[in-house]
Structure formats: structure tokens, C-alpha cells
Scaffold this active site. Structure first.
Site, PDB file in Angstrom:
ATOM      1  N   CYS A  82     -17.913   2.591 -18.709  1.00 50.35           N
ATOM      2  CA  CYS A  82     -19.132   2.331 -18.221  1.00 50.35           C
ATOM      3  C   CYS A  82     -19.981   1.060 -18.678  1.00 50.35           C
ATOM      4  O   CYS A  82     -20.671   0.547 -17.854  1.00 50.35           O
ATOM      5  CB  CYS A  82     -19.967   3.514 -18.213  1.00 50.35           C
ATOM      6  SG  CYS A  82     -19.533   4.984 -17.554  1.00 50.35           S
TER       7      CYS A  82
ATOM      8  N   GLU B 166       0.976  -1.325  -0.008  1.00 53.35           N
ATOM      9  CA  GLU B 166      -0.049  -0.009  -0.122  1.00 53.35           C
ATOM     10  C   GLU B 166       0.955   1.194  -0.276  1.00 53.35           C
ATOM     11  O   GLU B 166       0.592   2.037  -0.787  1.00 53.35           O
ATOM     12  CB  GLU B 166      -0.902   0.107   1.405  1.00 53.35           C
ATOM     13  CG  GLU B 166      -2.168  -1.081   1.140  1.00 53.35           C
ATOM     14  CD  GLU B 166      -3.020  -0.843   0.011  1.00 53.35           C
ATOM     15  OE1 GLU B 166      -2.980   0.333  -0.621  1.00 53.35           O
ATOM     16  OE2 GLU B 166      -3.633  -1.883  -0.503  1.00 53.35           O
TER      17      GLU B 166
ATOM     18  N   ASP C 266      -8.999   5.974  -1.225  1.00 50.51           N
ATOM     19  CA  ASP C 266      -8.177   6.950  -1.763  1.00 50.51           C
ATOM     20  C   ASP C 266      -8.780   7.521  -2.949  1.00 50.51           C
ATOM     21  O   ASP C 266     -10.111   7.829  -2.926  1.00 50.51           O
ATOM     22  CB  ASP C 266      -6.961   5.739  -2.340  1.00 50.51           C
ATOM     23  CG  ASP C 266      -7.610   4.822  -3.298  1.00 50.51           C
ATOM     24  OD1 ASP C 266      -9.017   4.873  -3.527  1.00 50.51           O
ATOM     25  OD2 ASP C 266      -6.824   3.971  -3.993  1.00 50.51           O
TER      26      ASP C 266
ATOM     27  N   TYR D  20       9.181   9.542  -4.449  1.00 51.22           N
ATOM     28  CA  TYR D  20       8.852  10.048  -2.916  1.00 51.22           C
ATOM     29  C   TYR D  20       9.482   9.188  -1.825  1.00 51.22           C
ATOM     30  O   TYR D  20       8.869   8.208  -1.374  1.00 51.22           O
ATOM     31  CB  TYR D  20       7.197   9.652  -2.923  1.00 51.22           C
ATOM     32  CG  TYR D  20       6.305  10.347  -4.013  1.00 51.22           C
ATOM     33  CD1 TYR D  20       6.074  11.879  -3.757  1.00 51.22           C
ATOM     34  CD2 TYR D  20       6.122   9.824  -5.262  1.00 51.22           C
ATOM     35  CE1 TYR D  20       5.273  12.523  -4.632  1.00 51.22           C
ATOM     36  CE2 TYR D  20       5.590  10.724  -6.359  1.00 51.22           C
ATOM     37  CZ  TYR D  20       5.214  11.905  -5.978  1.00 51.22           C
ATOM     38  OH  TYR D  20       4.526  12.727  -6.878  1.00 51.22           O
TER      39      TYR D  20
ATOM     40  N   TYR E  13      -6.399   6.062   5.173  1.00 57.82           N
ATOM     41  CA  TYR E  13      -6.348   5.082   3.952  1.00 57.82           C
ATOM     42  C   TYR E  13      -5.343   3.765   4.326  1.00 57.82           C
ATOM     43  O   TYR E  13      -6.067   2.727   4.290  1.00 57.82           O
ATOM     44  CB  TYR E  13      -5.819   5.734   2.524  1.00 57.82           C
ATOM     45  CG  TYR E  13      -5.568   4.614   1.688  1.00 57.82           C
ATOM     46  CD1 TYR E  13      -6.630   4.066   1.064  1.00 57.82           C
ATOM     47  CD2 TYR E  13      -4.461   4.124   1.320  1.00 57.82           C
ATOM     48  CE1 TYR E  13      -6.798   2.956  -0.087  1.00 57.82           C
ATOM     49  CE2 TYR E  13      -4.160   3.196   0.406  1.00 57.82           C
ATOM     50  CZ  TYR E  13      -5.277   2.603  -0.250  1.00 57.82           C
ATOM     51  OH  TYR E  13      -5.026   1.779  -1.059  1.00 57.82           O
TER      52      TYR E  13
ATOM     53  N   CYS F 195     -19.042  -1.686 -16.258  1.00 60.42           N
ATOM     54  CA  CYS F 195     -19.364  -1.445 -14.693  1.00 60.42           C
ATOM     55  C   CYS F 195     -20.404  -2.029 -14.089  1.00 60.42           C
ATOM     56  O   CYS F 195     -21.581  -1.771 -14.586  1.00 60.42           O
ATOM     57  CB  CYS F 195     -19.529   0.167 -14.471  1.00 60.42           C
ATOM     58  SG  CYS F 195     -19.491   0.578 -13.027  1.00 60.42           S
TER      59      CYS F 195
END
Length: 379
Positions: free
Chosen positions: A216, A53, A154, A98, A136, A219
Site C-alpha cells: 500500500c 493475453e 480479470d 491449459y 476480458y 499505491c
């Protein structure tokens, strides 16, 4: 009737469109049939879930896979992570960016060793006490690894919810995220909280995508989605405009003789702290200015070859770079100049296992035949 309509046959009659209570049943059925096979999912131990994560923050899933495997091979448990030398950590993270993420990972591992007898806590509240873990990550670890019904919200989840409810609140605001967490706490299934959280993230990453038109037609939630109903999917979510980045111009110097090359270690604090970089000059410099600079630092220049321009984007700044490959008579300098006192001299092959170098310099590492981050053969 297609399989997605079939998933929604009963929930349509019970809940109105936009009602979050209608999500779990069709979403989990879709997830069971469509979830990606990922290494951390197949063995969801607390440590593996946690590391994955943290790696996945700001990084694509496919890019993370080889890094995750190498990290697990080198540091297989919390104790190993807590004891790892900083340069080992940074080298394992090289290319992911990061870098405070991995520093905080180690700080939290040390906390776990000292305060929790080396066992990662299962409580959402206790997880929040660990360095680098926010709501999160606490929700993800507690639900996926421990089966606790805590949501993990998130950007993917916020986007899906914003479209389903046509919610025009700004998802960049912390109060909006907290409100969505509160709403999901009420609907997260107690028997499958980890799968629900992963399914929400999966549908956001693969179907209800952030850039371009969402898929979509694939979905399982489209019949309860208010934005899909009136074709306004791409108007959501509402996000704050990103701040303008500061632009810094730099000239990167790839300095080498027949065998050695020059690196410089960045300061222990600040951007890319503790990483190694090539010597550089402020602004865009001419070859003559570069030669003069290197002469001041004790080097005898034999040849200067221009390299390609490059750009690297950080959160709040951009580096615009031009580079030169410089052949010198020999390293080290015959005299120490204003900058060369801090230079180190290495064989380029040493960068395979030592000397973590930021991916910002990837274009110039090629000048030394360096391979930054994960070797291509691992992809």
C-alpha cells in the site's frame, strides 16, 4: 508531499473515497512512471496483444516472455497460426499448460481467416464471437490494440476494485464481474483506454497483490481506498472456496535401451489431449510389479532404478507419481502386449523439436536428459 499524495490532491476534494471516478488520473500517472517493459506492450498489434493475453491466463508474466517470443518467431501472423500443424502448436505451448487455450487460439485464427478476411475485428461484439475469447480478452484487444473504451476485467482488477470499495461480493460469480465491467465502462478514459486497462492489471499484479500483504505504501490509490483506510485490505476480495481436487496415483515408467526411449500419445480428447507421455501404471507399483507388466508387453528388463516422487496439480485433480528408470535389452518389444501396441520409440533428442510432452512429467523427463518447454538458455 510525496508523489502519490500529489497525484490525489485534486481528486480527493471532488470524489468520496471508494468512488471509481477518482481512479484514472492518479493511476495513469503512476503507470507512466512504473509500467513494466513487455514485448507485447512495445508493439501492441492486435495479433500480438491477443496471443499475449491468452498466454497470460493462468501464467506469470516472466514465464510467458520467452514463450511469446518463440511463438511470434514461428507463427508471426494470423495466417501462419491458422495453418500450423497441431503438434507444432502443442510444442510451442509445451510447459505453459491449459492446452485448450492454444487449440482455441488456432480455431479463432481460422474463423478470422474465413469470416474477417484475415484481419482481427476491432469490435468488442465481434471479438466475442471468436473461439476462446471472453469479455476480458475482448476488452483487452479492443482497448489496447484498437483504442476502444472497453474495460478488461480479470482477477487483478476485481481484487483492486473490491479493496477500494470494500466490496464483499463474491468475485467468483459471473454477475459480480459483469457489474464491475459495467461500472468501469462509465469511468474508463476515452483517450487512454488501453493504458487504463493495463494500469489496472499492473497495479493488481505488482502492488495490490493477491497473496500476502499488498504494498500500500507504493499505491497511488491508497487515499481513496476504503480497505486501506481501516486496515482490512487482506479481507478482500471475497472468493468462493475452491473445489476439492481428485487425487490420482500413478507409476511413471521411463523405459529405454542404449539409444531409444518409449512414449505414448494421449487420446485426442480429454485432459492433455494429443500430448505425449511416458507409459504409466495405475496406483503406486513395486519394482516387481513393473517388471511383470513390462514382460507382459514384450520387454526384457535389465535394470530398474527408482526415481523421485513427483506431484502435478491441475484445476480439478492432482497426480501423485512415483517413477522408475528402466533399462531394457532392446526396443521395440519382441512381441506386442496389451499396451505396447500404442508405444512409439524415439531418440530423446527428438523431443527438442517434436513430441510435445506436458510439464507434469518434467521431473521424469530428466531421466532422458530431455528439455521440456523453453530451453533454460532463453530465460
Amino acid at each position: 508531499m510525496d508523489k502519490y499524495n500529489e497525484n490525489l490532491t485534486d481528486v480527493k476534494e471532488i470524489f468520496r473515497k471508494g468512488d471509481l471516478r477518482a481512479i484514472p488520473k492518479p493511476l495513469l500517472k503512476w503507470y507512466d512512471n512504473n509500467r513494466r517493459i513487455l514485448p507485447w506492450r512495445e508493439q501492441p498489434t492486435p495479433y500480438r496483444v491477443w496471443v499475449s493475453e491468452i498466454m497470460l491466463q493462468q501464467t506469470r508474466v516472466e514465464a510467458v516472455k520467452p514463450y511469446f517470443q518463440r511463438f511470434m518467431d514461428t507463427l508471426p501472423d494470423i495466417a501462419a497460426l491458422a495453418e500450423a500443424p497441431e503438434e507444432t502448436l502443442l510444442k510451442l505451448w509445451e510447459g505453459l499448460g491449459y492446452y485448450n487455450r492454444v487449440r482455441n487460439l488456432q480455431k479463432a485464427a481460422i474463423q478470422i481467416m474465413e469470416d474477417y478476411a484475415g484481419i482481427m475485428p476491432d469490435s468488442y461484439e465481434e471479438l466475442l464471437k471468436l473461439k476462446g475469447i471472453g469479455s476480458y480478452t475482448a476488452g483487452a484487444v479492443s482497448s489496447i490494440a484498437y483504442g476502444k473504451p472497453n474495460p478488461a476485467v480479470d482477477g487483478n482488477v476485481l481484487r483492486v476494485i473490491a479493496r477500494i470499495r470494500k466490496d464483499d461480493r463474491c468475485i467468483s460469480e459471473d454477475k459480480v464481474k459483469k457489474a464491475v465491467e459495467k461500472d468501469l465502462w462509465e469511468v474508463i478514459p476515452k483517450d487512454r483506454p488501453g493504458d487504463f486497462n493495463q494500469a489496472m492489471m499492473e497495479i493488481g499484479a505488482c502492488v495490490c497483490i493477491p497473496n500476502g500483504a499488498p504494498h500500500c505504501e507504493e499505491c497511488p490509490l491508497r487515499q481513496i481506498c476504503l480497505a486501506y483506510e481501516d486496515g482490512t485490505q487482506q479481507q478482500y476480495p471475497n472468493k468462493a472456496k475452491a473445489k476439492e481436487r481428485t487425487i490420482e496415483e500413478k507409476t511413471i515408467l521411463i523405459i529405454r535401451d542404449a539409444e531409444l526411449a518409449v512414449l505414448h500419445k494421449r487420446p485426442a480428447k480429454g485432459l492433455l489431449a494429443g500430448m505425449y507421455e511416458f507409459p504409466s501404471m495405475k496406483g503406486f507399483c513395486t519394482a516387481e510389479e513393473v517388471k511383470e507388466y513390462l514382460t507382459e508387453n514384450g520387454l526384457q528388463v535389465l535394470r530398474i532404478q527408482p526415481l523421485e516422487d513427483a506431484k502435478h496439480i491441475f484445476s480439478h485433480r492432482e497426480w501423485h507419481m512415483k517413477g522408475y528408470l528402466i533399462r531394457v535389452d532392446e526396443l521395440a518389444p519382441k512381441k506386442v502386449g496389451p499396451d505396447s501396441a500404442d508405444w512409439i520409440y524415439i531418440e530423446p533428442r527428438e523431443t527438442q523439436d517434436r513430441y510435445p510432452i506436458p510439464s507434469a512429467f518434467a521431473a521424469y523427463a530428466k531421466g532422458l536428459s530431455m528439455q521440456l518447454g523453453i530451453p533454460r538458455t532463453m530465460f
